[in-house]
Design a protein around this motif. Structure first.
Motif, PDB file in Angstrom:
ATOM      1  N   GLY A  48      -0.988 -20.290 -72.052  1.00  0.00           N
ATOM      2  CA  GLY A  48      -0.829 -19.565 -73.075  1.00  0.00           C
ATOM      3  C   GLY A  48      -0.829 -18.102 -72.814  1.00  0.00           C
ATOM      4  O   GLY A  48      -0.879 -17.628 -71.784  1.00  0.00           O
ATOM      5  N   SER A  49      -0.866 -17.215 -73.979  1.00  0.00           N
ATOM      6  CA  SER A  49      -1.056 -15.762 -73.950  1.00  0.00           C
ATOM      7  C   SER A  49      -1.861 -15.296 -75.210  1.00  0.00           C
ATOM      8  O   SER A  49      -2.019 -16.082 -76.216  1.00  0.00           O
ATOM      9  CB  SER A  49       0.492 -15.091 -73.844  1.00  0.00           C
ATOM     10  N   GLY A  50      -2.196 -14.266 -75.094  1.00  0.00           N
ATOM     11  CA  GLY A  50      -3.085 -13.519 -76.052  1.00  0.00           C
ATOM     12  C   GLY A  50      -4.431 -13.187 -75.519  1.00  0.00           C
ATOM     13  O   GLY A  50      -4.598 -13.097 -74.372  1.00  0.00           O
ATOM     14  N   LEU A  51      -5.470 -13.420 -76.465  1.00  0.00           N
ATOM     15  CA  LEU A  51      -6.918 -13.027 -76.158  1.00  0.00           C
ATOM     16  C   LEU A  51      -7.050 -14.180 -75.011  1.00  0.00           C
ATOM     17  O   LEU A  51      -7.190 -15.097 -75.344  1.00  0.00           O
ATOM     18  CB  LEU A  51      -7.746 -13.211 -77.395  1.00  0.00           C
ATOM     19  N   PRO A  52      -7.832 -13.891 -73.881  1.00  0.00           N
ATOM     20  CA  PRO A  52      -8.220 -14.522 -72.929  1.00  0.00           C
ATOM     21  C   PRO A  52      -9.649 -15.256 -73.347  1.00  0.00           C
ATOM     22  O   PRO A  52     -10.669 -14.687 -73.587  1.00  0.00           O
ATOM     23  CB  PRO A  52      -8.447 -13.912 -71.756  1.00  0.00           C
ATOM     24  N   VAL A  53      -9.523 -16.683 -73.319  1.00  0.00           N
ATOM     25  CA  VAL A  53     -10.604 -17.391 -73.709  1.00  0.00           C
ATOM     26  C   VAL A  53     -10.923 -18.251 -72.282  1.00  0.00           C
ATOM     27  O   VAL A  53      -9.998 -19.026 -72.058  1.00  0.00           O
ATOM     28  CB  VAL A  53     -10.527 -18.425 -74.920  1.00  0.00           C
ATOM     29  N   LEU A  54     -12.058 -18.115 -71.613  1.00  0.00           N
ATOM     30  CA  LEU A  54     -12.270 -18.596 -70.632  1.00  0.00           C
ATOM     31  C   LEU A  54     -13.438 -19.805 -71.007  1.00  0.00           C
ATOM     32  O   LEU A  54     -14.580 -19.401 -71.594  1.00  0.00           O
ATOM     33  CB  LEU A  54     -13.199 -17.586 -69.498  1.00  0.00           C
ATOM     34  N   CYS A  55     -12.952 -21.060 -70.439  1.00  0.00           N
ATOM     35  CA  CYS A  55     -13.834 -21.998 -70.740  1.00  0.00           C
ATOM     36  C   CYS A  55     -14.546 -22.837 -69.679  1.00  0.00           C
ATOM     37  O   CYS A  55     -13.829 -22.778 -68.566  1.00  0.00           O
ATOM     38  CB  CYS A  55     -12.831 -23.407 -71.165  1.00  0.00           C
ATOM     39  N   LEU A  56     -15.880 -22.557 -69.623  1.00  0.00           N
ATOM     40  CA  LEU A  56     -16.654 -23.006 -68.633  1.00  0.00           C
ATOM     41  C   LEU A  56     -17.314 -24.403 -68.993  1.00  0.00           C
ATOM     42  O   LEU A  56     -18.173 -24.450 -69.899  1.00  0.00           O
ATOM     43  CB  LEU A  56     -17.769 -22.004 -68.338  1.00  0.00           C
ATOM     44  N   PRO A  57     -17.263 -25.376 -68.156  1.00  0.00           N
ATOM     45  CA  PRO A  57     -17.633 -26.945 -68.614  1.00  0.00           C
ATOM     46  C   PRO A  57     -19.064 -27.098 -68.252  1.00  0.00           C
ATOM     47  O   PRO A  57     -19.792 -26.071 -67.503  1.00  0.00           O
ATOM     48  CB  PRO A  57     -16.817 -27.717 -67.788  1.00  0.00           C
TER      49      PRO A  57
END
Length: 276
Positions: free
Chosen positions: A18-27
């Motif tokens: 995707g593109s846009g605001l970066p959302v970093l998902c940490l499990p």
């Protein structure tokens, strides 16, 4: 398959779409990138990045298990951001991932554009911690994913009422892997040794880390039946951060799946608060 090298020589797996605001998902502690499959379709206009911590799934296992710490895993996050040339991200942290996010507030606050904590706070309830100690490192029970899913339902179903058998099977497929010898753990079993050893020490005071999130858009999601994040701790978090978006998700334990309306509401509020 995307991997990057850490400063101590491990190759860690990540996904970037995707593109846009970066959302970093940490499990969570023993989880992986698949834990965010349910929420990813709802993050329109965002660049969704998922990091799998060392010792889990497709990331390298550490030859020195003592490196399985929140501090080192937080350092890995910063090194991923440097690798991707990202100055700031919104961190969506589930359980252990949320602890990493709070640690980043102390060690690399400028890299945080926002934080959403999924069923984690500055106090971990002893009963919830003991449950983790009881299951971590224990091979799954069942000859196939359907049987493992049924075992998960038997162990967790009271905290997650109404979940279908099909979804329990899907969760088994996410959390474990099929090998020649049957269904196996998807993480380094030595992680259990580190967690159990750490649990014997006095619990650290994490409130200073939580307070370091001051000035950062913040949200907290809690499962109504959570045994790790209590309602009283969530209330105290809200008192310290009146601007914090929060919600309790009905019929969920540790942890909500993040596709619930309540979870999505918190995530979207934090994204709206981010200064771009």
């Amino acid at each position: 398959m995307m991997r990057f090298s850490t400063s101590d020589g491990l190759k860690l797996y990540y996904e970037d779409e995707g593109s846009g605001l970066p959302v970093l998902c940490l499990p969570g502690l023993t989880r992986n990138a698949r834990d965010f499959d349910d929420v990813a379709p709802h993050l329109d206009g965002c660049r969704v990045i998922r990091l799998v911590s060392r010792g889990r799934d497709r990331s390298d296992f550490d030859p020195d298990p003592s490196n399985y710490t929140v501090t080192i895993e937080a350092r890995d996050v910063v090194e991923l951001l440097d690798h991707l040339q990202l100055e700031r991200v919104v961190v969506l942290g589930t359980s252990r991932g949320g602890l990493i996010a709070m640690t980043l507030a102390a060690t690399a606050k400028k890299r945080l554009a926002g934080v959403v904590l999924n069923d984690i706070g500055p106090r971990i309830e002893p009963d919830g911690l003991q449950k983790i100690i009881d299951y971590i490192g224990v091979p799954p029970k069942g000859r196939d994913f359907t049987e493992v899913g049924a075992a998960l339902n038997a162990a967790m179903g009271d905290d997650f009422p109404g979940i279908s058998d099909l979804r329990w099977t899907m969760l088994a497929e996410r959390w474990f892997e099929e090998t020649r010898d049957g269904i196996a753990l998807k993480y380094d079993p030595k992680l259990a040794e580190v967690v159990k050893e750490g649990s014997s020490a006095p619990a650290p005071d994490l409130w200073p880390l939580f307070d370091m999130l001051e000035g950062i858009p913040l949200g907290v999601i809690r499962g109504e039946n959570s045994n790790l994040l209590s309602a009283s701790i969530l209330e105290e978090m809200q008192l310290r951060r009146p601007d914090m978006a929060s919600a309790t998700v009905p019929d969920r334990g540790h942890v909500p799946f993040l596709d619930e309306d309540e979870s999505l509401g918190v995530i979207k509020k934090v994204i709206e608060m981010v200064d771009r």
